[in-house]
Each structure stands twice: as structure tokens, then as C-alpha cells.
Enzyme design. Structure first.
Site, mmCIF file in Angstrom:
data_model
loop_
_atom_site.group_PDB
_atom_site.id
_atom_site.type_symbol
_atom_site.label_atom_id
_atom_site.label_comp_id
_atom_site.label_asym_id
_atom_site.label_seq_id
_atom_site.Cartn_x
_atom_site.Cartn_y
_atom_site.Cartn_z
ATOM 1 N N CYS A 219 4.245 19.130 -8.165
ATOM 2 C CA CYS A 219 5.303 18.310 -8.741
ATOM 3 C C CYS A 219 6.248 19.215 -9.538
ATOM 4 O O CYS A 219 5.799 19.953 -10.429
ATOM 5 C CB CYS A 219 4.667 17.265 -9.672
ATOM 6 S SG CYS A 219 5.880 16.316 -10.591
ATOM 7 N N HIS B 116 0.824 -1.216 0.000
ATOM 8 C CA HIS B 116 0.000 0.000 0.000
ATOM 9 C C HIS B 116 0.849 1.253 0.000
ATOM 10 O O HIS B 116 0.386 2.320 0.400
ATOM 11 C CB HIS B 116 -0.964 -0.033 1.196
ATOM 12 C CG HIS B 116 -2.007 -1.103 1.048
ATOM 13 N ND1 HIS B 116 -2.693 -1.626 2.113
ATOM 14 C CD2 HIS B 116 -2.451 -1.775 -0.053
ATOM 15 C CE1 HIS B 116 -3.538 -2.552 1.677
ATOM 16 N NE2 HIS B 116 -3.398 -2.662 0.364
HETATM 17 P P1 OAD Z 1 -6.992 -3.254 10.535
HETATM 18 O O1 OAD Z 1 -7.096 -2.118 11.481
HETATM 19 O O2 OAD Z 1 -8.125 -3.535 9.571
HETATM 20 O O3 OAD Z 1 -6.769 -4.610 11.343
HETATM 21 C C1 OAD Z 1 -5.803 -4.627 12.376
HETATM 22 C C2 OAD Z 1 -5.744 -6.048 12.903
HETATM 23 O O4 OAD Z 1 -4.696 -6.127 13.868
HETATM 24 C C3 OAD Z 1 -7.029 -6.482 13.584
HETATM 25 O O5 OAD Z 1 -7.366 -7.799 13.158
HETATM 26 C C4 OAD Z 1 -6.664 -6.456 15.093
HETATM 27 O O6 OAD Z 1 -7.345 -7.483 15.803
HETATM 28 C C5 OAD Z 1 -5.185 -6.764 15.025
HETATM 29 N N1 OAD Z 1 -4.383 -6.227 16.123
HETATM 30 C C6 OAD Z 1 -4.550 -5.053 16.793
HETATM 31 N N2 OAD Z 1 -3.558 -4.884 17.697
HETATM 32 C C7 OAD Z 1 -2.725 -5.969 17.580
HETATM 33 C C8 OAD Z 1 -1.531 -6.383 18.208
HETATM 34 N N3 OAD Z 1 -0.939 -5.645 19.171
HETATM 35 N N4 OAD Z 1 -0.973 -7.555 17.823
HETATM 36 C C9 OAD Z 1 -1.538 -8.324 16.854
HETATM 37 N N5 OAD Z 1 -2.685 -7.995 16.212
HETATM 38 C C10 OAD Z 1 -3.262 -6.827 16.573
HETATM 39 O O7 OAD Z 1 -5.630 -3.054 9.718
HETATM 40 P P2 OAD Z 1 -5.185 -3.797 8.385
HETATM 41 O O8 OAD Z 1 -5.674 -5.212 8.359
HETATM 42 O O9 OAD Z 1 -3.729 -3.565 8.238
HETATM 43 O O10 OAD Z 1 -5.468 0.309 3.514
HETATM 44 O O11 OAD Z 1 -5.976 -2.936 7.243
HETATM 45 C C11 OAD Z 1 -5.699 -3.216 5.889
HETATM 46 C C12 OAD Z 1 -5.783 -1.939 5.108
HETATM 47 O O12 OAD Z 1 -7.024 -1.235 5.402
HETATM 48 C C13 OAD Z 1 -4.692 -0.933 5.443
HETATM 49 O O13 OAD Z 1 -3.488 -1.197 4.752
HETATM 50 C C14 OAD Z 1 -5.335 0.363 4.955
HETATM 51 C C15 OAD Z 1 -6.713 0.178 5.583
HETATM 52 O O14 OAD Z 1 -7.679 0.966 4.954
HETATM 53 C C16 OAD Z 1 -4.719 1.184 2.740
HETATM 54 O O15 OAD Z 1 -3.920 1.943 3.244
HETATM 55 C C17 OAD Z 1 -4.985 1.078 1.290
#
Ligand code: OAD
Length: 232
Positions: free
Chosen positions: A134, A105
Site C-alpha cells: 500500500c 462480496h
Molecule cells: P455457488 O457456486 O455456491 O452456487 C452457484 C449456483 O448457481 C448453484 O445453485 C448452481 O446450481 C447455479 N447455476 C450454475 N450454473 C447456472 C446457470 N447457468 N444458470 C443458473 N444457475 C446456475 O455460487 P454462489 O451461490 O454465488 O463467497 O456462492 C456464494 C459465495 O460463496 C460466493 O460469493 C463466494 C463463495 O465462496 C465469497 O466470495 C465471499
């Protein structure tokens, strides 16, 4: 499973950086999307409608990441000479010393031309630049992150997909696995015969794909899990 792995790969999301104080997106109450409208702040439409507000939000996130330090989870992953695929736009895996990081991303550490003329420049996270144009084509500059509705960097995607096709263990850390095509990498790895180990504080959309699901924070679980691998 990891001790026998020949080609392990990691795939991480915002949960990996949570213990560094960087907000996740979907955690109830604390997640960014609980407070902000993702389309208004992380999409081309939002940027067109109010570029100043979008850039101020990224400046706020940049200053936060500048204050953050890699946590024990970043350090444990960085100690593994693996391909580290991440959805995270922060530079904490790089700062922990990870060599091969594929940022699906994009990166919040750079600004790039909004018209994709090729221009990009490093940004000082602690002192983020104001809105600019730019220098090559005068289009607006914007953070080098993938916004909703934008294409992922195709070369990074191809490398990540290939890594997931070839890996024999995929360690999935801190992702809700709801955003595609990134989350599809877990299925690609599984369908290619890899074992899937999930580390999360709660069940996720990836749970159904797990061979093993370890509930706990990544800063606690990863050092223990990877100590076994390091003892090779
Ligand atoms: P999310 O906020 O959707 O999910 C975070 C995950 O991490 C959840 O399943 C939590 O349960 C878990 N979590 C939280 N704290 C934790 C910890 N200390 N240890 C382990 N797990 C933990 O974030 P992403 O899955 O990264 O998109 O979201 C994916 C994408 O959605 C991101 O890259 C962004 C967002 O919109 C773009 O930037 C395009």
C-alpha cells in the site's frame, strides 16, 4: 407477478456468470471449491500463509474474467432499472450496463490495502499486477474481495438489506444460497412481504423460500422472464 411489481430487486450468485465461462464455486466437478481449498485461497489466513499463491490464483481468475463477456442473463438484468444485488465479484453486470449494482462480496477489479487504511486502486483484469504494498501505509495490497471470515462492506450491506425490505418481488438468480449473511437477504425480502422468484439449474437452499422456481440457465430464462416486464 413481475408485470405488477412496483419495486423489483435482483439477487444473484455465480450461476449468473457461469454461461460467460466464469467458474461457479460449488457446482460438482466444475466448481472452484471442487478443485481448490477455499480457506487456503480466499481467507486472511491463506493470504498470510502464502500471499504469492493467493495472488497468483486471483491473477488467474482476473485474466479469465477479462476474457469473459456478459451473457444474455447479464444483459436482461441490466435492461431493468432495478437495484441489482450480487455476490459476484466480476464486473459483468457493470459491463452489461447495469446502473445500480451492490457487490456484497466486493470487486475483483480493484486491489485494496490489507490493513483497510482506505487505499484502493483499479486493476487491469487482463494484466493483473504482481504483489505490492500500500503506497499509503506499506501494508500488503490484496484483491478488493471479501474473504472468508472478513466483514462485508457495511454500507453496501445496509443498502442491500434496505432494498430487500422494500422490494415487492425478489428475483434470485444462480445462487446456492448457502453463504451468510448474503443468503439471509432472501428471508428478509420474504418476511417483508415480497414474492420470491428463483432461477437456477437445480434446487438450492433457497428453494423452500420460492413462490416460483424456474429451472433452467439464467442466460435462457432471464430474457424470457424479463421480456414480460419490458413490455410494460
Ligand atoms: P455457488 O457456486 O455456491 O452456487 C452457484 C449456483 O448457481 C448453484 O445453485 C448452481 O446450481 C447455479 N447455476 C450454475 N450454473 C447456472 C446457470 N447457468 N444458470 C443458473 N444457475 C446456475 O455460487 P454462489 O451461490 O454465488 O463467497 O456462492 C456464494 C459465495 O460463496 C460466493 O460469493 C463466494 C463463495 O465462496 C465469497 O466470495 C465471499
Amino acid at each position: 407477478m413481475l408485470a405488477r411489481a412496483q419495486r423489483p430487486v435482483s439477487f444473484s450468485g455465480a450461476g449468473l456468470s457461469a454461461e460467460s465461462g466464469v467458474s461457479t464455486f460449488r457446482d460438482a466437478q466444475t466448481g472452484m471449491w471442487a478443485k481448490y481449498d477455499p480457506v487456503a485461497l480466499a481467507s486472511p489466513q491463506g493470504f498470510a500463509a502464502d500471499p504469492a499463491m493467493v495472488l497468483e490464483w486471483y491473477a488467474h481468475r482476473r485474466r479469465g474474467i477479462a476474457q469473459a463477456e456478459p451473457n444474455a442473463g447479464h444483459n436482461a438484468l441490466a435492461g431493468m432499472d432495478w437495484t441489482h444485488i450480487t455476490q459476484n465479484v466480476d464486473d459483468l453486470l457493470h459491463r452489461a450496463g447495469a446502473k445500480r449494482v451492490l457487490q456484497l462480496h466486493g470487486s475483483i477489479k480493484i486491489d485494496r490495502c490489507h490493513h483497510e487504511c482506505g487505499f484502493e486502486q483499479d486493476v487491469e483484469l487482463a494484466n493483473p499486477p504482481p504483489m505490492g504494498s500500500c503506497p499509503a501505509c506499506s501494508a500488503p495490497l490484496r484483491p478488493g474481495v471479501v474473504w472468508f471470515g472478513e466483514q462485508l462492506p457495511i454500507d453496501i450491506w445496509s443498502e442491500a438489506e434496505a432494498a430487500c425490505r422494500e422490494c415487492d418481488v425478489l428475483v434470485v438468480v444462480g445462487t446456492s444460497a448457502v453463504v451468510y449473511p448474503a443468503a439471509g437477504l432472501i428471508t428478509i425480502a420474504r418476511e417483508s412481504g415480497a414474492k420470491v422468484i428463483i432461477i437456477n439449474t437445480q434446487p438450492s437452499d433457497a428453494s423452500a423460500l420460492a413462490d416460483i422456481e424456474l429451472f433452467g440457465t439464467s442466460g435462457t430464462v432471464l430474457p424470457k422472464l424479463l421480456a414480460a416486464k419490458r413490455s410494460d
